[in-house]
Enzyme design. Structure first.
Site, PDB file in Angstrom:
ATOM      1  N   LYS A 106      50.441  71.916  12.137  1.00 54.65           N
ATOM      2  CA  LYS A 106      49.003  72.173  12.201  1.00 54.65           C
ATOM      3  C   LYS A 106      48.744  73.645  12.544  1.00 54.65           C
ATOM      4  O   LYS A 106      47.963  74.323  11.915  1.00 54.65           O
ATOM      5  CB  LYS A 106      48.378  71.242  13.240  1.00 54.65           C
ATOM      6  CG  LYS A 106      46.903  71.412  13.417  1.00 54.65           C
ATOM      7  CD  LYS A 106      46.364  70.436  14.448  1.00 54.65           C
ATOM      8  CE  LYS A 106      44.941  70.809  14.819  1.00 54.65           C
ATOM      9  NZ  LYS A 106      44.393  69.963  15.865  1.00 54.65           N
ATOM     10  N   GLU A 138      59.876  75.030  17.306  1.00 59.76           N
ATOM     11  CA  GLU A 138      60.881  74.160  16.674  1.00 59.76           C
ATOM     12  C   GLU A 138      60.751  74.189  15.156  1.00 59.76           C
ATOM     13  O   GLU A 138      61.730  74.361  14.426  1.00 59.76           O
ATOM     14  CB  GLU A 138      60.699  72.702  17.147  1.00 59.76           C
ATOM     15  CG  GLU A 138      61.102  72.436  18.572  1.00 59.76           C
ATOM     16  CD  GLU A 138      59.979  72.613  19.577  1.00 59.76           C
ATOM     17  OE1 GLU A 138      59.003  73.333  19.246  1.00 59.76           O
ATOM     18  OE2 GLU A 138      60.082  72.070  20.688  1.00 59.76           O
ATOM     19  N   GLY A 141      46.984  66.489  16.234  1.00 63.87           N
ATOM     20  CA  GLY A 141      48.332  66.305  15.691  1.00 63.87           C
ATOM     21  C   GLY A 141      48.797  64.850  15.718  1.00 63.87           C
ATOM     22  O   GLY A 141      49.304  64.322  14.727  1.00 63.87           O
ATOM     23  N   ARG A 142      48.587  64.188  16.862  1.00 61.61           N
ATOM     24  CA  ARG A 142      49.113  62.824  16.989  1.00 61.61           C
ATOM     25  C   ARG A 142      48.269  61.788  16.245  1.00 61.61           C
ATOM     26  O   ARG A 142      48.584  60.607  16.238  1.00 61.61           O
ATOM     27  CB  ARG A 142      49.256  62.463  18.473  1.00 61.61           C
ATOM     28  CG  ARG A 142      48.010  62.671  19.303  1.00 61.61           C
ATOM     29  CD  ARG A 142      48.298  62.568  20.798  1.00 61.61           C
ATOM     30  NE  ARG A 142      47.132  62.891  21.610  1.00 61.61           N
ATOM     31  CZ  ARG A 142      46.785  64.115  21.972  1.00 61.61           C
ATOM     32  NH1 ARG A 142      47.503  65.146  21.552  1.00 61.61           N
ATOM     33  NH2 ARG A 142      45.716  64.334  22.718  1.00 61.61           N
ATOM     34  N   GLU A 193      50.422  61.261  25.245  1.00 65.71           N
ATOM     35  CA  GLU A 193      49.896  62.628  25.138  1.00 65.71           C
ATOM     36  C   GLU A 193      48.365  62.605  25.236  1.00 65.71           C
ATOM     37  O   GLU A 193      47.746  63.579  25.646  1.00 65.71           O
ATOM     38  CB  GLU A 193      50.342  63.282  23.809  1.00 65.71           C
ATOM     39  CG  GLU A 193      50.253  64.796  23.836  1.00 65.71           C
ATOM     40  CD  GLU A 193      50.905  65.472  22.631  1.00 65.71           C
ATOM     41  OE1 GLU A 193      52.017  65.994  22.758  1.00 65.71           O
ATOM     42  OE2 GLU A 193      50.279  65.493  21.554  1.00 65.71           O
ATOM     43  N   HIS A 228      68.205  40.907  23.860  1.00 64.41           N
ATOM     44  CA  HIS A 228      69.599  41.041  24.302  1.00 64.41           C
ATOM     45  C   HIS A 228      69.820  42.379  24.995  1.00 64.41           C
ATOM     46  O   HIS A 228      70.948  42.835  25.119  1.00 64.41           O
ATOM     47  CB  HIS A 228      70.530  40.882  23.103  1.00 64.41           C
ATOM     48  CG  HIS A 228      70.334  39.571  22.409  1.00 64.41           C
ATOM     49  ND1 HIS A 228      71.009  38.436  22.782  1.00 64.41           N
ATOM     50  CD2 HIS A 228      69.480  39.204  21.422  1.00 64.41           C
ATOM     51  CE1 HIS A 228      70.598  37.430  22.018  1.00 64.41           C
ATOM     52  NE2 HIS A 228      69.669  37.865  21.188  1.00 64.41           N
ATOM     53  N   LYS A 230      56.331  75.136  27.337  1.00 69.90           N
ATOM     54  CA  LYS A 230      56.521  76.049  26.196  1.00 69.90           C
ATOM     55  C   LYS A 230      56.551  77.489  26.688  1.00 69.90           C
ATOM     56  O   LYS A 230      57.406  78.280  26.291  1.00 69.90           O
ATOM     57  CB  LYS A 230      55.365  75.901  25.198  1.00 69.90           C
ATOM     58  CG  LYS A 230      55.387  74.649  24.372  1.00 69.90           C
ATOM     59  CD  LYS A 230      54.276  74.731  23.325  1.00 69.90           C
ATOM     60  CE  LYS A 230      53.960  73.390  22.724  1.00 69.90           C
ATOM     61  NZ  LYS A 230      52.772  73.385  21.900  1.00 69.90           N
TER      62      LYS A 230
END
Ligand SMILES: O=P(O)(O)OC[C@H]1O[C@](O)(CO)[C@@H](O)[C@@H]1O
Length: 522
Positions: free
Chosen positions: A207, A213, A267-268, A353, A384, A511
């Protein structure tokens, strides 16, 4: 939007008193007292059945929770949300992922401008690009068709597309889809090591186009690509999704290969936008469109249904009941479908977030709990692994069980067993097993000498809450509705907790410090 401290409402006081009076009531007795409890506490919507009967609530609880929703004026907050008001006040932005899937003819205004024409134009561009790549008409630099697509992004620019591509694997075409997200250089190397640059398309999704990254991974990949191709070939192999058109161009992406998005999409919440390009490439544009339709239908249900029959409203309120009164800290997501193995990690970002905040909309520290810890994994595997703790541990963990009436390949034997486990778990959690029942079991098993020593370990308290979300079949449309259901829940709970759900300043400090460490070590 009203800024109300929820703990100052009349409903909160009533809920506190009600909690103290009823907190030990067992689900068993609630079922014994109402033979129709399952039907009374089930909401049917399209191909969904939301059964919330196995929650520790009564009509009285629901009434007080609904009073709470009214006291904080959820209805007018919803109007602001859907109409493009700048409810993300700290970033001065509207929150309009709902407009991206709007299938009606109604306008959606941001700063007085209808954004629907731009959204439709972008969807058309996604459609024609998808068709060219999937049909093989889009050629790489040696005139070969595309065989592999690599999505380069992180957070919302990775988790949503990755989760949907995995969930809709059954509907996939021939393209091999890969995701690179981590700054860990081994991640990118593992992905590119088997790729052929002649037939690979890279979709850089960011965005902001400033994320360390993503830019690092994209740069590494471009260098790798240029070992076999030249700069002019980049246009045939790299496309970008971003709001930051200038920086994308500087990276060397052809203007025609830029898919725009808007700063009013968080973004999310962005998989419905051009961020979903990789989804569209993986399953075809028509399936992507169905995903949007499913989400739109959930939005409409949320917008138009009275609160007492409104699935996102009721289940969000029940979530508040557990978080703020029972003091539950976590919620577990248990999809009984291997396809949904990435749903919990996706919801971790979406929910944590958004609602992991401790300052209210007035800028004051909150004096109550907000956002929950989200975790989970598919059943039956989880049975399990960690389910022991849900059944006999000391913590109260509300669970969402998500299952499908039909399997996609239609194997009845497997599916019957899967669903038997699904229903059995919710039943075992709710009902438990008394001392008398455990005693009888041990007796029947002939373990007469061990009864006294084993008995305490064989008892299940029960009274562990769960919600059963039963869906006809996993399709792009039902998946769209399911994701939108959780998005509505995030919004509703944020309103009740009086926090801003749509910023994420909490990720910034790390960051900044990472850059400081990086510069120090240079
Ligand atoms: O799409 P971008 O701008 O690269 O951001 C990626 C992710 O980073 C975050 O800002 C968190 O750091 C998320 O909110 C976002 O989804």
């Amino acid at each position: 939007m009203k800024n109300v401290n929820p703990t100052q409402t009349k409903a909160w006081q009533k809920l506190t008193k009600h909690y103290n009076e009823t907190k030990d009531t067992h689900l068993k007795s609630l079922f014994n007292n109402d033979s129709n409890r399952k039907n009374n506490y089930t909401i049917n919507f399209n191909e969904f059945e939301f059964d919330y009967s196995k929650n520790r609530i009564t009509d009285e609880t629901l009434n007080y929770l609904l009073e709470l929703a009214n006291e904080v004026d959820l209805k007018s907050a919803m109007d602001s949300y859907f109409s493009g008001e700048k409810i993300n006040q700290t970033e001065k932005r509207a929150v309009l992922h709902t407009a991206l899937r709007n299938q009606s003819n109604s306008e959606v205004l941001v700063d007085g401008k209808n954004v629907m024409p731009e959204i439709r134009e972008t969807l058309n561009k996604m459609e024609s690009f998808t068709n060219k790549v999937v049909s093989g008409d889009w050629k790489g630099f040696t005139n070969k068709s595309i065989s592999d697509v690599v999505n380069i992004g992180i957070g919302g620019s990775d988790l949503g597309p990755d989760m949907v591509v995995e969930s809709l694997k059954f509907y996939k075409n021939h393209l091999n889809i890969h995701f690179v997200s981590n700054i860990d250089g081994d991640h990118v190397q593992e992905v590119i090591k088997n790729l052929n640059p002649e037939t690979t398309l890279f979709v850089i999704v960011s965005k902001t186009f400033t994320t360390q990254e993503t830019l690092t991974n994209a740069t590494t990949i471009k260098k790798w690509f240029l070992q076999s191709a030249s700069e002019k070939d980049v246009a045939k192999h790299f496309v970008a999704v971003s709001t930051n058109l200038k920086t994308v161009s500087e990276f060397g992406i052809d203007h025609d290969n830029i898919f725009t998005m808007w700063n009013w999409v968080g973004g999310r919440f962005s998989l419905w936008s051009t961020v979903g390009l990789t989804i569209s490439l993986a399953v075809g544009f028509n399936n992507f469109k169905d995903l949007l339709i499913g989400a739109f239908e959930m939005d409409e249900h949320f917008k138009n249904t009275p609160f007492e029959k409104n699935a996102p409203v009721i289940l969000s309120l029940i979530g508040i009941w557990y978080t703020n009164f029972f003091k539950c800290e976590t919620e577990v997501i248990l999809p009984y479908s291997q396809y949904l193995s990435k749903l919990a990690p996706y919801l971790q970002q979406a929910i944590m977030e958004s609602n992991g905040k401790s300052v209210d909309r007035n800028g004051s520290k909150v004096n109550y709990q907000t956002g929950n810890i989200i975790w989970g994994a598919p059943g039956s595997n989880s049975q399990h692994a960690f389910m022991q703790l849900l059944h006999q541990g000391t913590k109260l963990i509300p669970a969402d069980f998500i299952g499908f009436k039909e399997s996609l390949y239609g194997d009845k034997d497997h599916h019957n067993k899967l669903m038997a486990n699904f229903f059995a778990q919710t039943e075992a959690l709710a009902q438990g097993k008394t001392k008398e029942e455990a005693h009888l079991d041990l007796k029947t098993q002939g373990k007469l000498e061990e009864i006294e020593t084993l008995l305490p370990f064989k008892v299940f308290d029960g009274n562990k809450p769960s919600t059963t979300i039963l869906i006809e079949k996993l399709t792009p449309k039902s998946l769209g509705s399911l994701i939108a259901f959780y998005e509505c829940k995030i919004f509703i709970q944020g309103i009740i907790w009086n926090i801003f759900s749509f910023d994420q300043f909490g990720v910034e400090l790390g960051k900044e410090l990472a850059n400081k460490f990086l510069n120090q070590n240079k």
